[in-house]
Motif scaffolding. Structure first.
Motif, PDB file in Angstrom:
ATOM      1  N   GLY A 122     -20.232  18.101 107.269  1.00  0.00           N
ATOM      2  CA  GLY A 122     -19.127  17.760 106.395  1.00  0.00           C
ATOM      3  C   GLY A 122     -18.560  16.393 106.693  1.00  0.00           C
ATOM      4  O   GLY A 122     -17.340  16.203 106.732  1.00  0.00           O
ATOM      5  N   MET A 123     -19.437  15.416 106.903  1.00  0.00           N
ATOM      6  CA  MET A 123     -19.008  14.074 107.268  1.00  0.00           C
ATOM      7  C   MET A 123     -19.885  13.054 106.541  1.00  0.00           C
ATOM      8  O   MET A 123     -21.105  13.185 106.517  1.00  0.00           O
ATOM      9  N   ARG A 124     -19.261  12.080 105.894  1.00  0.00           N
ATOM     10  CA  ARG A 124     -20.016  11.052 105.181  1.00  0.00           C
ATOM     11  C   ARG A 124     -19.378   9.684 105.391  1.00  0.00           C
ATOM     12  O   ARG A 124     -18.161   9.527 105.254  1.00  0.00           O
ATOM     13  N   ARG A 125     -20.195   8.692 105.676  1.00  0.00           N
ATOM     14  CA  ARG A 125     -19.742   7.312 105.743  1.00  0.00           C
ATOM     15  C   ARG A 125     -19.933   6.690 104.360  1.00  0.00           C
ATOM     16  O   ARG A 125     -21.007   6.824 103.760  1.00  0.00           O
ATOM     17  N   VAL A 126     -18.921   6.009 103.856  1.00  0.00           N
ATOM     18  CA  VAL A 126     -18.984   5.403 102.529  1.00  0.00           C
ATOM     19  C   VAL A 126     -18.735   3.904 102.658  1.00  0.00           C
ATOM     20  O   VAL A 126     -17.722   3.483 103.224  1.00  0.00           O
ATOM     21  N   GLU A 127     -19.648   3.119 102.111  1.00  0.00           N
ATOM     22  CA  GLU A 127     -19.593   1.675 102.270  1.00  0.00           C
ATOM     23  C   GLU A 127     -18.809   0.966 101.165  1.00  0.00           C
ATOM     24  O   GLU A 127     -18.210  -0.078 101.397  1.00  0.00           O
ATOM     25  N   THR A 128     -18.858   1.533  99.938  1.00  0.00           N
ATOM     26  CA  THR A 128     -18.231   0.853  98.804  1.00  0.00           C
ATOM     27  C   THR A 128     -17.462   1.832  97.933  1.00  0.00           C
ATOM     28  O   THR A 128     -17.720   3.049  97.951  1.00  0.00           O
ATOM     29  N   SER A 129     -16.569   1.297  97.141  1.00  0.00           N
ATOM     30  CA  SER A 129     -15.775   2.124  96.226  1.00  0.00           C
ATOM     31  C   SER A 129     -16.663   2.853  95.224  1.00  0.00           C
ATOM     32  O   SER A 129     -16.438   4.017  94.899  1.00  0.00           O
ATOM     33  N   ASP A 130     -17.713   2.177  94.733  1.00  0.00           N
ATOM     34  CA  ASP A 130     -18.597   2.783  93.737  1.00  0.00           C
ATOM     35  C   ASP A 130     -19.330   4.007  94.276  1.00  0.00           C
ATOM     36  O   ASP A 130     -19.690   4.895  93.499  1.00  0.00           O
ATOM     37  N   ALA A 131     -19.564   4.057  95.570  1.00  0.00           N
ATOM     38  CA  ALA A 131     -20.318   5.164  96.165  1.00  0.00           C
ATOM     39  C   ALA A 131     -19.429   6.323  96.591  1.00  0.00           C
ATOM     40  O   ALA A 131     -19.932   7.368  97.015  1.00  0.00           O
ATOM     41  N   PHE A 132     -18.109   6.164  96.470  1.00  0.00           N
ATOM     42  CA  PHE A 132     -17.204   7.149  97.054  1.00  0.00           C
ATOM     43  C   PHE A 132     -17.318   8.529  96.417  1.00  0.00           C
ATOM     44  O   PHE A 132     -17.422   9.542  97.124  1.00  0.00           O
ATOM     45  N   LEU A 133     -17.256   8.632  95.101  1.00  0.00           N
ATOM     46  CA  LEU A 133     -17.188   9.946  94.449  1.00  0.00           C
ATOM     47  C   LEU A 133     -18.443  10.781  94.697  1.00  0.00           C
ATOM     48  O   LEU A 133     -18.355  11.996  94.916  1.00  0.00           O
ATOM     49  N   ASP A 134     -19.616  10.156  94.684  1.00  0.00           N
ATOM     50  CA  ASP A 134     -20.842  10.909  94.967  1.00  0.00           C
ATOM     51  C   ASP A 134     -20.848  11.411  96.418  1.00  0.00           C
ATOM     52  O   ASP A 134     -21.229  12.558  96.680  1.00  0.00           O
ATOM     53  N   ALA A 135     -20.419  10.562  97.339  1.00  0.00           N
ATOM     54  CA  ALA A 135     -20.357  10.975  98.744  1.00  0.00           C
ATOM     55  C   ALA A 135     -19.338  12.090  98.939  1.00  0.00           C
ATOM     56  O   ALA A 135     -19.556  13.029  99.710  1.00  0.00           O
ATOM     57  N   LEU A 136     -18.232  12.006  98.237  1.00  0.00           N
ATOM     58  CA  LEU A 136     -17.198  13.040  98.327  1.00  0.00           C
ATOM     59  C   LEU A 136     -17.738  14.387  97.870  1.00  0.00           C
ATOM     60  O   LEU A 136     -17.549  15.411  98.544  1.00  0.00           O
ATOM     61  N   ALA A 137     -18.423  14.392  96.725  1.00  0.00           N
ATOM     62  CA  ALA A 137     -18.962  15.647  96.204  1.00  0.00           C
ATOM     63  C   ALA A 137     -19.962  16.267  97.180  1.00  0.00           C
ATOM     64  O   ALA A 137     -19.953  17.479  97.421  1.00  0.00           O
ATOM     65  N   SER A 138     -20.817  15.424  97.769  1.00  0.00           N
ATOM     66  CA  SER A 138     -21.791  15.915  98.736  1.00  0.00           C
ATOM     67  C   SER A 138     -21.112  16.484  99.971  1.00  0.00           C
ATOM     68  O   SER A 138     -21.475  17.550 100.476  1.00  0.00           O
ATOM     69  N   CYS A 139     -20.113  15.782 100.464  1.00  0.00           N
ATOM     70  CA  CYS A 139     -19.370  16.231 101.640  1.00  0.00           C
ATOM     71  C   CYS A 139     -18.671  17.555 101.377  1.00  0.00           C
ATOM     72  O   CYS A 139     -18.691  18.460 102.216  1.00  0.00           O
ATOM     73  N   GLN A 140     -18.066  17.682 100.208  1.00  0.00           N
ATOM     74  CA  GLN A 140     -17.346  18.913  99.871  1.00  0.00           C
ATOM     75  C   GLN A 140     -18.300  20.097  99.758  1.00  0.00           C
ATOM     76  O   GLN A 140     -17.968  21.209 100.177  1.00  0.00           O
ATOM     77  N   ARG A 141     -19.467  19.870  99.182  1.00  0.00           N
ATOM     78  CA  ARG A 141     -20.446  20.958  99.081  1.00  0.00           C
ATOM     79  C   ARG A 141     -20.866  21.436 100.463  1.00  0.00           C
ATOM     80  O   ARG A 141     -20.934  22.645 100.730  1.00  0.00           O
TER      81      ARG A 141
END
Length: 631
Positions: free
Chosen positions: A167-186
């Protein structure tokens, strides 16, 4: 003091707790699953109770079964070890409700530190520095994204109920945030049943610093200095040490003071660890270290703290659970020398660190250092549990000496046929950056290619030459090779032209093989290697030695580069794939026939253009097994 203790765990931590219990005259009681019926912790216990099938969710994680075992054996206390039920507040309450002593953190402390967002708010109130971030209740994706944008990238999304790197994701840019969030939440929902997250500023040169704390029921809390656990792979610790390299007195005072404040804020009793993240881009500084989380249990890496302080933390746990005060005042807790611990895993670094399971036909660890293990020669590494099979711990007067000794210890590891990360550990410990103390949590990721590279080329020359002699091919006094009698007599098969038989040794190790003949390496004196049933060990690696008859220059090859089976047999090794560049004489396929192995080797330098067999295949005589194109 209580007279009996049940350890609600397995493996090396159960054995570790039993060791202290027996020294103190306390009866040691084990629980075990069907898969662990012959496990070391069962052997070492005074009494053991079967609690269910192999799967942990049907045995070690079933609180009612553990409690029933405690009642049936008359256990006066329960030690949870780490993992499993060790940080389960409901289990702790059930233990105490049953009139059994709980050797762990108070349930209220477990709950207070169990959720990362609530714990950070509590730490802010206690005056403990926390990493900049968002810990709010609003979990709307747009709100989380706006908070991340405000913090500034890169950011880290972390599951509120997370742990173990899940349940941990590193996000580099604003554009990548929502996809990383969804993956982390799942992943968080799947792993913890809770998809809530928090956002933290990602530290670009992070060091993982943790402080061992200990409290008693009178409100006294002390620290036992810090550990550095920065050498990690995918958020899993690999090598730990105490004290932390580069830690000056002022920074140590600041971080240990913060840890004591954190423990007192939750009325902590027993052994616990306050974990900090440090921005080490300018070295360790008091204003660049922030609270990350608290582990309300004994840690895997507790032996390094025991080594530098001379304290038995399990004994302290027993005494605190029995109502006794902390045995030493803060000023009386020493810090001597340097300690390091390496986690020996049953895994294959050359194959993506995939777990390796099976019977430990050969298992030998160094006997001149501290080793905490839960397995033994002849035992099994099960698919059902964590692949860590041992911890190797050294204590020396300096960091340099500790690193060198631990590297030597890891190099002495002999395990077969289960694969381990011993050679990987050696390379970590000997890497110039590590030796200099230039490490952060990204070290292994940045250096992984070099750290997992095979050492076979080094071993292949020395080891294969020695293996030739061990198998009966020896040099006479005039430095001439004497042939192995087995190969004397008529020469070998003829296939599309004359061939000449030669005796050959192939050394199989990790993902590569090296073939040697008497002509390839001159006789000399080589350092001795430990052998076990045809397996040689060096620098933490295991190499299987195969002797076979090599068929001519191509080992059963036609002039067009096709490698054909000289007789019906079974494929036992395929050491090259389509597209691989190969050198003349390099083994491509090994065929077993008539109780002998026959290597089919590249007839010339070139590239493999076809492979027509796989390990385990039964093939007919003259079948094309591989094709090599010149080039």
């Amino acid at each position: 003091m209580f007279k009996s203790v049940l350890v609600a765990n397995r493996g090396e931590i159960a054995c570790r707790v039993f060791r202290t219990a027996k020294r103190m005259g306390i009866r040691a009681i084990a629980v075990y699953s069907e898969a662990d019926a012959k496990a070391l912790h069962v052997r070492e216990a005074d009494e053991a109770v079967l609690i269910g099938p192999a799967a942990a969710r049907e045995s070690y994680l079933v609180a009612d079964k553990v409690l029933a075992a405690a009642k049936a054996t008359g256990a006066e206390a329960i030690h949870p070890g780490y993992g499993f039920l060790s940080e389960n507040a409901e289990f702790a309450e059930a233990v105490m409700a049953a009139g059994i002593i709980w050797i762990g953190a108070p349930p209220a402390s477990i709950r207070a530190m169990g959720l990362k967002d609530a714990a950070k708010k509590l730490m802010v109130a206690a005056g403990v520095p926390v990493t900049p971030g968002y810990m709010g209740e609003d979990q709307n994706p747009d709100r989380l994204k706006s908070e991340a944008d405000a913090i500034g990238y890169p950011v880290l999304i972390k599951a509120v109920a997370g742990g173990g790197g899940k349940g941990m994701r590193r996000v580099e840019t604003s554009d990548a945030f929502l996809d990383a969030l969804a993956s982390c939440q799942r992943e968080a929902a799947s792993s913890f049943g809770d998809d809530r997250v928090l956002i933290e500023k990602y530290i670009l040169s992070p060091r993982h610093i943790e402080v061992q704390v200990f409290g008693d029921s009178n409100g006294e809390v002390v620290h036992l200095y810090e550990r550095d656990c920065s050498l990690q792979r995918r958020h899993q610790k690999v090598i730990e040490e105490a004290p932390a390299p580069g830690m000056d007195a002022a920074t140590r005072a600041a971080v240990t003071d913060a840890a004591v404040k954190a423990a007192k804020a939750v009325n902590y009793v027993g052994a616990g660890t306050i974990e900090f993240i440090a921005d080490a881009s300018e070295g360790l500084r008091a204003d660049r270290i922030w609270f990350m989380e608290m582990n309300t249990r004994l840690q895997v890496e507790h032996p390094v703290t025991e080594s530098i302080t001379g304290v038995d933390l399990v004994e302290w746990q027993f005494r605190a659970a029995a109502g006794e005060p902390v045995p030493l005042k803060q000023a009386d807790i020493p810090m001597n020398g340097w300690a390091m611990e390496a986690r020996l895993y049953a895994e294959d670094p050359a194959n993506g660190f995939l777990p390796s399971i099976g019977k430990l036909e050969h298992f030998r660890l160094p006997d001149d250092i501290r080793v905490d293990t839960g397995v033994f020669q002849g035992g099994e590494v099960s698919q059902f549990y964590d692949p860590m099979i041992a911890k190797l711990i050294v204590h020396e007067t300096s960091r340099e000496a500790a690193a060198a000794r631990l590297a030597d210890a890891c190099a002495e590891v002999e395990v077969w046929p289960v694969k381990t990360n011993a050679a990987f550990l050696v390379k970590c410990l000997e890497h110039p950056r590590f030796v200099e103390g230039d490490v952060d949590t990204g070290f292994i990721g940045a250096e992984e290619e070099a750290l997992v590279a095979s050492s076979l080329s080094k071993f292949g020359l020395e080891g294969a030459a020695r293996a030739l002699r061990e198998h009966g091919v020896v040099a006479d006094g005039n430095d001439h090779w004497a042939p192995w009698d087995t190969w004397n007599g008529p020469q070998g098969f003829r296939l599309n032209g004359p061939s000449e038989s030669r005796q050959t040794i192939v050394v199989h190790g990790e993902a590569h093989s090296v073939a040697m003949t008497p002509d390839d390496y001159p006789p000399a004196t080589y350092r001795p290697l430990t052998a076990h049933n045809g397996v040689w060990f060096e620098d933490g690696l295991a190499f299987e030695i195969s002797a076979f008859k090599q068929m001519g220059a191509g080992g059963g090859s036609a002039s067009d580069g096709s490698l054909r089976a000289p007789m019906p047999g079974k494929i036992v090794a395929v050491s090259a794939a389509v597209g691989d560049a190969v050198a003349k004489g390099q083994p491509i396929v090994v065929l077993e026939a008539m109780k002998m192995e026959h290597a089919l080797v590249a007839p010339f330098d070139g590239k493999v253009s076809g492979v027509g067999a796989a390990v385990g295949d039964q093939v007919a005589a003259d079948a094309v097994l591989a094709v090599v194109e010149a080039g």
